[in-house]
Design a protein around this motif. Structure first.
Motif: not given
Length: 307
Positions: A198-204, A259-264, A294-299
């Motif tokens: 599962l790939l999720v993107t949402t505002p961070n 589960v792996r989380a990154t931000t960009f 973990h401070s990018g705009q998008v999670l």
């Protein structure tokens, strides 16, 4: 009217080619930067076909779409390589957003996977443009993308179970209340085959700008279209926010693992381009976000269904 491919000649969008105007040239985009430029150009051409022109606001949103598509493409290809998949079935649970970005993502992945290896389905509301606009349907039909009409706010909504290698849930969780989000994520889990991702993107939630505004007591600026009448009509703006830790914890409770989380950073539309001052502030905030984890705009969160 035409759009120039990154690695080949311009191709037109006459009535004979309106179904599939975004074919990737032979070599395909060479890196993330060229992919982002390609996506912005393709989105612009979609706007021209749908609306006759590209507004200034749409242009800025299209630019911000490039990093998302590039990251998703790379994440899907990494999963394909990790699992050694010969054929890939993708289910997008996020809706089409005026036909974007599914056709562009499809073309990029089809180019990298090779012909006949990609199956694509997308869930959208039965009353959406997905089912009513002939231009959007032309894009989907030309690629064999199958639309599934479901309103996932309804408790009994259903999708094919254990049939997808990849499920996308992009830029949608921020518009849903918690109960609907949990129900949607449960359906995502059921839709995946064992070992699927599962790939999720949402505002961070912890984007550096959000941290600064929260420190100044300005958290409410993030929430909009959340009045009672909006909820009654089912038209909600941003009402929920997540960081990687919270979303990862939720997915763990639902039975996902790895589960792996990154931000960009992506750029979030017209407000950043309003004038030189807002543009400079946006560039400064994005630069600052690179200094803090973990401070990018998008999670972006990837989570796997246990094999």
């Amino acid at each position: 009217m035409s759009v120039t491919s990154l690695d080949g000649p311009a191709f037109g969008t006459s009535s004979a080619s309106r179904g599939r105007p975004f074919a990737v040239a032979a070599a395909g985009p060479a890196d993330e930067r060229s992919t982002r430029a390609y996506v912005a150009a393709a989105f612009g051409e979609m706007d021209r076909q749908l609306h006759g022109s590209v507004s200034r606001d749409a242009l800025h949103w299209n630019v911000s779409g490039g990093p998302r598509v590039a990251r998703l493409t790379d994440a899907i290809m990494a999963h394909v390589a990790r699992r050694g998949l010969d054929r890939v079935s993708v289910l997008n649970m996020s809706g089409l957003n005026e036909g974007k970005p599914d056709p562009v993502l499809y073309d990029l992945l089809d180019r990298r996977l090779g012909p006949g290896r990609l199956r694509w389905q997308v869930v959208d509301h039965p009353l959406s443009q997905t089912f009513s606009d002939p231009t959007i349907r032309g894009w989907l039909d030309a690629r064999g993308i199958e639309p599934i009409g479901q309103d996932f706010r309804e408790p009994d909504f259903s999708v094919p179970e254990a049939a997808a290698d990849v499920v996308l849930c992009t830029e949608i969780l921020e518009h849903l209340d918690y109960t609907v989000t949990m129900r949607l994520l449960r359906r995502c889990q059921r839709a995946l085959r064992p070992g699927g991702v599962l790939l999720v993107t949402t505002p961070n939630a912890v984007y550096v700008e959000h941290r600064l505004r929260f420190a100044l007591g300005q958290w409410d600026f993030l929430h909009f279209m959340d009045a009672p009448e909006d909820a009654e009509r089912g038209l909600l703006g941003h009402v929920m926010y997540y960081d990687g830790r919270r979303l990862g914890r939720m997915l763990g409770h639902l039975g996902f693992d790895a589960v792996r989380a990154t931000t960009f950073n992506a750029g979030h539309g017209p407000g950043e381009y309003r004038n030189p001052m807002t543009r400079a502030a946006a560039m400064g905030l994005r630069a600052l976000s690179r200094l803090f984890p973990h401070s990018g705009q998008v999670l972006l969160v990837a989570a796997e269904k246990p094999a």
